[in-house]
Design a protein around this motif. Structure first.
Motif, PDB file in Angstrom:
ATOM      1  N   ASN A  50     -39.525  30.103  52.897  1.00 17.00           N
ATOM      2  CA  ASN A  50     -40.985  30.081  52.811  1.00 17.00           C
ATOM      3  C   ASN A  50     -41.517  28.677  52.539  1.00 17.00           C
ATOM      4  O   ASN A  50     -42.601  28.315  53.019  1.00 17.00           O
ATOM      5  N   GLU A 102     -38.495  38.851  48.368  1.00 20.06           N
ATOM      6  CA  GLU A 102     -38.849  38.436  49.728  1.00 20.06           C
ATOM      7  C   GLU A 102     -40.272  38.839  50.075  1.00 20.06           C
ATOM      8  O   GLU A 102     -41.038  38.051  50.663  1.00 20.06           O
ATOM      9  N   GLU A 103     -40.663  40.050  49.721  1.00 25.36           N
ATOM     10  CA  GLU A 103     -42.018  40.526  50.018  1.00 25.36           C
ATOM     11  C   GLU A 103     -43.068  39.719  49.258  1.00 25.36           C
ATOM     12  O   GLU A 103     -44.101  39.330  49.820  1.00 25.36           O
ATOM     13  N   HIS A 134     -34.825  32.979  50.094  1.00 29.49           N
ATOM     14  CA  HIS A 134     -36.191  33.338  50.476  1.00 29.49           C
ATOM     15  C   HIS A 134     -37.172  32.241  50.086  1.00 29.49           C
ATOM     16  O   HIS A 134     -38.131  31.959  50.822  1.00 29.49           O
ATOM     17  N   SER A 143     -43.355  36.211  50.782  1.00 25.23           N
ATOM     18  CA  SER A 143     -43.985  36.255  52.101  1.00 25.23           C
ATOM     19  C   SER A 143     -45.490  36.420  51.987  1.00 25.23           C
ATOM     20  O   SER A 143     -46.263  35.747  52.687  1.00 25.23           O
ATOM     21  N   LEU A 144     -45.933  37.322  51.088  1.00 28.68           N
ATOM     22  CA  LEU A 144     -47.366  37.535  50.900  1.00 28.68           C
ATOM     23  C   LEU A 144     -48.043  36.280  50.350  1.00 28.68           C
ATOM     24  O   LEU A 144     -49.133  35.896  50.796  1.00 28.68           O
ATOM     25  N   ALA A 175     -35.322  42.359  48.007  1.00 33.11           N
ATOM     26  CA  ALA A 175     -36.396  42.792  48.911  1.00 33.11           C
ATOM     27  C   ALA A 175     -37.766  42.578  48.281  1.00 33.11           C
ATOM     28  O   ALA A 175     -38.723  42.164  48.961  1.00 33.11           O
ATOM     29  N   ASP A 176     -37.887  42.850  46.977  1.00 37.85           N
ATOM     30  CA  ASP A 176     -39.170  42.640  46.297  1.00 37.85           C
ATOM     31  C   ASP A 176     -39.514  41.158  46.240  1.00 37.85           C
ATOM     32  O   ASP A 176     -40.685  40.773  46.394  1.00 37.85           O
TER      33      ASP A 176
END
Length: 251
Positions: free
Chosen positions: A122, A158-159, A118, A162-163, A155-156
């Protein structure tokens, strides 16, 4: 005196390169090449060969069969060869080898932490618009996040990445600043090279805990995958033996 007419101009915002797909190649092609003979016995170009006049004239005496232009004005036209089997693109063979070597043959995941994947994705998004400083800042943000949130799931991560990346992209739109193209290319190559060397050499898959398979390449045309042997000991523990248990050849 009439005012000087303004010269129209456009600002180039991005540039990308890619490969033609099979559908695009067939659309651009004027005919398939099926004849291995270049010239016939009389020395004239063979039909459906590499010297077919549909692809363009060979000299000043010929006329193109596609655009009916002479040697000086014909731009040349593309043909294509239908391959009976799928083959490796020689331009990407080394990258394909690294990708398969860094993949688990049991669960088909990359043998590296999800946070690393991830982060790289990014960082490449930031490099598309030349944000060199933001690339290093994002890595520092991830390090602090992992220190404060031990045991967090992919998942956390990645989020969060991304933010943070979207925030950096929006801030850059306000400043409209970017790095030099050469520096961006050097940074991208360095990131990808470091990713292959540092994170794709794990001996066990972090996802399914399976042993790493041995992948070899031969003459840029064949990949050989050797699976490890798992031996069950009397104590019930599994031991991975390095010798070949099974072999799979990717032609």
């Amino acid at each position: 005196m009439a005012a000087a007419r303004e010269v129209p101009w456009r600002r180039l915002t991005c540039l990308s390169f890619g490969m033609y797909t099979g559908v695009e190649i067939r659309k651009l092609s004027v005919k398939p090449i099926t004849n291995p003979v270049f010239l016939d016995n009389a020395g004239t170009p063979s039909t459906n060969g590499l010297y077919d006049l549909s692809l363009g004239p060979l000299d000043n005496k010929e006329v193109c069969a596609t655009c009916v232009q002479d040697f000086n004005h014909c731009p040349g036209h593309l043909g294509h060869i239908e391959l009976p089997l799928t083959v490796y693109n020689p331009l990407f063979f080394d990258k394909l080898f690294l990708l398969i070597r860094g993949s688990c043959m049991s669960c088909c995941h990359l043998t590296c932490p999800r946070a690393t994947i991830h982060l790289l994705l990014n960082q490449l998004k930031l490099l598309k618009i030349g944000l060199l400083q933001a690339v290093h800042e994002l890595e520092a943000v991830l390090s602090r996040f992992l220190e404060d949130n031990a045991g967090t799931c992919g998942a956390d991560i990645e989020e969060m990445l991304s933010l943070k990346t979207e925030e950096m992209l929006q801030n850059n739109q306000l400043r409209d600043q970017g790095a030099h193209v050469k520096n961006v290319c050097d940074c991208r190559n360095k990131l990808i090279s470091q990713f292959w060397k540092s994170h794709m050499n794990s001996r066990r898959c972090p996802n399914c805990k399976a042993g790493r398979s041995l992948v070899r390449k031969e003459h840029n045309s064949k990949l050989t995958v050797t699976y490890p042997t798992v031996v069950l000991q009397k104590s019930g523990e599994q031991t991975i033996v390095e010798e070949a248990a099974s072999m799979y050849v990717l032609l």
